[in-house]
Design a protein around this motif. Structure first.
Motif, short mmCIF file in Angstrom:
data_model
loop_
_atom_site.label_atom_id
_atom_site.label_comp_id
_atom_site.label_asym_id
_atom_site.label_seq_id
_atom_site.Cartn_x
_atom_site.Cartn_y
_atom_site.Cartn_z
N LEU A 58 -12.71 2.71 -1.95
CA LEU A 58 -14.03 3.35 -2.13
C LEU A 58 -13.78 4.78 -2.58
O LEU A 58 -13.08 5.53 -1.88
CB LEU A 58 -14.79 3.34 -0.80
N PRO B 83 1.52 7.29 7.83
CA PRO B 83 2.50 7.31 6.73
C PRO B 83 1.91 8.02 5.52
O PRO B 83 0.69 8.15 5.38
CB PRO B 83 2.73 5.83 6.44
N ALA B 84 2.78 8.46 4.61
CA ALA B 84 2.33 9.13 3.40
C ALA B 84 1.56 8.16 2.50
O ALA B 84 1.70 6.93 2.61
CB ALA B 84 3.53 9.69 2.65
N THR B 85 0.76 8.73 1.61
CA THR B 85 -0.01 7.92 0.66
C THR B 85 0.89 6.93 -0.08
O THR B 85 0.52 5.77 -0.30
CB THR B 85 -0.75 8.84 -0.33
N ARG C 104 -7.93 14.32 -9.49
CA ARG C 104 -9.27 14.42 -8.91
C ARG C 104 -10.34 14.06 -9.95
O ARG C 104 -11.51 14.44 -9.80
CB ARG C 104 -9.56 15.80 -8.28
N ALA D 220 -11.41 9.54 -1.29
CA ALA D 220 -11.03 8.15 -1.54
C ALA D 220 -10.60 7.52 -0.22
O ALA D 220 -10.00 8.19 0.63
CB ALA D 220 -9.87 8.08 -2.54
N ALA D 221 -10.91 6.23 -0.06
CA ALA D 221 -10.52 5.54 1.17
C ALA D 221 -10.19 4.08 0.87
O ALA D 221 -10.91 3.40 0.11
CB ALA D 221 -11.64 5.61 2.21
N LEU D 222 -9.12 3.60 1.47
CA LEU D 222 -8.82 2.17 1.47
C LEU D 222 -9.55 1.50 2.62
O LEU D 222 -9.86 2.13 3.63
CB LEU D 222 -7.31 1.95 1.66
N ILE E 278 -14.94 0.81 -5.71
CA ILE E 278 -16.38 1.04 -5.64
C ILE E 278 -16.61 2.54 -5.78
O ILE E 278 -15.99 3.33 -5.06
CB ILE E 278 -16.93 0.58 -4.27
N LEU F 83 1.33 3.89 1.92
CA LEU F 83 0.09 3.10 1.94
C LEU F 83 -0.07 2.32 0.65
O LEU F 83 -0.45 1.14 0.66
CB LEU F 83 -1.13 4.01 2.14
N TRP G 220 -12.08 -1.58 -11.59
CA TRP G 220 -10.77 -1.96 -11.07
C TRP G 220 -9.77 -0.84 -11.28
O TRP G 220 -9.87 -0.09 -12.25
CB TRP G 220 -10.30 -3.24 -11.77
N LEU H 123 -6.07 10.27 -7.68
CA LEU H 123 -5.79 11.13 -6.52
C LEU H 123 -5.15 12.46 -6.95
O LEU H 123 -5.41 13.50 -6.34
CB LEU H 123 -4.87 10.41 -5.53
N SER H 124 -4.34 12.43 -7.98
CA SER H 124 -3.65 13.67 -8.36
C SER H 124 -4.50 14.57 -9.25
O SER H 124 -4.47 15.79 -9.12
CB SER H 124 -2.31 13.37 -9.01
#
Lengths: 155, 155
Positions: A111, A26-28, A73, A101-103, A46, A31, A60, A70-71
């Motif tokens: 992260l 699915p798209a970001t 950077r 970036a990762a969930l 992190i 998510l 946080w 994300l947009s």
């Protein structure tokens, strides 16, 4: 279109456990709809230096901070003490350029791998994690790279 | 004895900002008295593979879990879902041997460097951070090392 698109947000991360590297996700946006922000609307984030692997800090992000990160950077957190977005380095100049970036598996932590300009820590140290502990004793493991007085000097 | 010993817990982490690598620090007990456990009595705990630098997972520790981790050198978290101590690997066998532990500058997060047996993630992947995001798209960046069904099989 992915096989996960019809799923409700509450079941998405569980379903993604079986996802493979080559299949569409699915798209970001979907998510982030499913991510498990805490009662204050925040995820722990992190920050890790992308090449050395050093863990620099934990702060946080609310959804807006993560979307901005994300947009643009450039890493943006949410300051709980100030109650507003905190573009890392906006005062100190010590910015974080986003590399990736990762969930995590249950969608409640992020992260960010970054390229950190100078020290990440407000004390002038490269990393915030400088107070080492064993069962009895503690020690400081790094010195400031920069005098913190120069990081936050009045201009 | 250290110059920080007379300080009340509320001011200890601020005072430690100026500490150097070669000076004595208060004992671990005093640091844990001053650490900023959240309203649920927990600190976020980041686990990093000590040699590769890979960030493996983020979980939570109460004081008892952190003290057990430091004394046994085997990482123990506090499971919020089960409401009890969680000795990583007690079900799956995928333990974390402690290499080092550090608090951050404001005493509200802990970083544990570990030697992880097999996958850290309950999905069988090495790391929990496998759902990468950019501003539009998401992807899975790693496959399980082990079928998760074998990690949690009934014996």
């Amino acid at each position: 279109m992915s096989r996960f698109d019809p799923l409700p947000p509450t079941t998405l991360f569980k379903a993604l456990e079986s996802a493979t590297c080559d299949e569409p996700l699915p798209a970001t946006k979907a998510l982030l709809d499913a991510a498990k922000f805490n009662a204050d609307g925040l995820l722990p984030a992190i920050a890790q230096q992308h090449d050395s692997g050093e863990v620099l800090m934990m702060a946080w992000m609310n959804r807006e901070a993560l979307e901005e990160t994300l947009s643009t950077r450039r890493v943006c957190y949410y300051s709980r003490s100030r109650g507003k977005l905190w573009r890392k380095g906006e005062t100190s100049g010590q910015q974080q350029a986003l590399v990736s970036a990762a969930l995590d598996c249950d969608g409640d932590t992020v992260l960010v791998k970054v390229d950190q300009t100078g020290p990440a820590c407000h004390t002038g140290r490269r990393s915030c994690f400088y107070i080492t502990l064993d069962s009895e004793k503690a020690a400081i493991d790094s010195e400031p790279l920069i005098d913190p007085a120069t990081l936050y000097k009045k201009s």
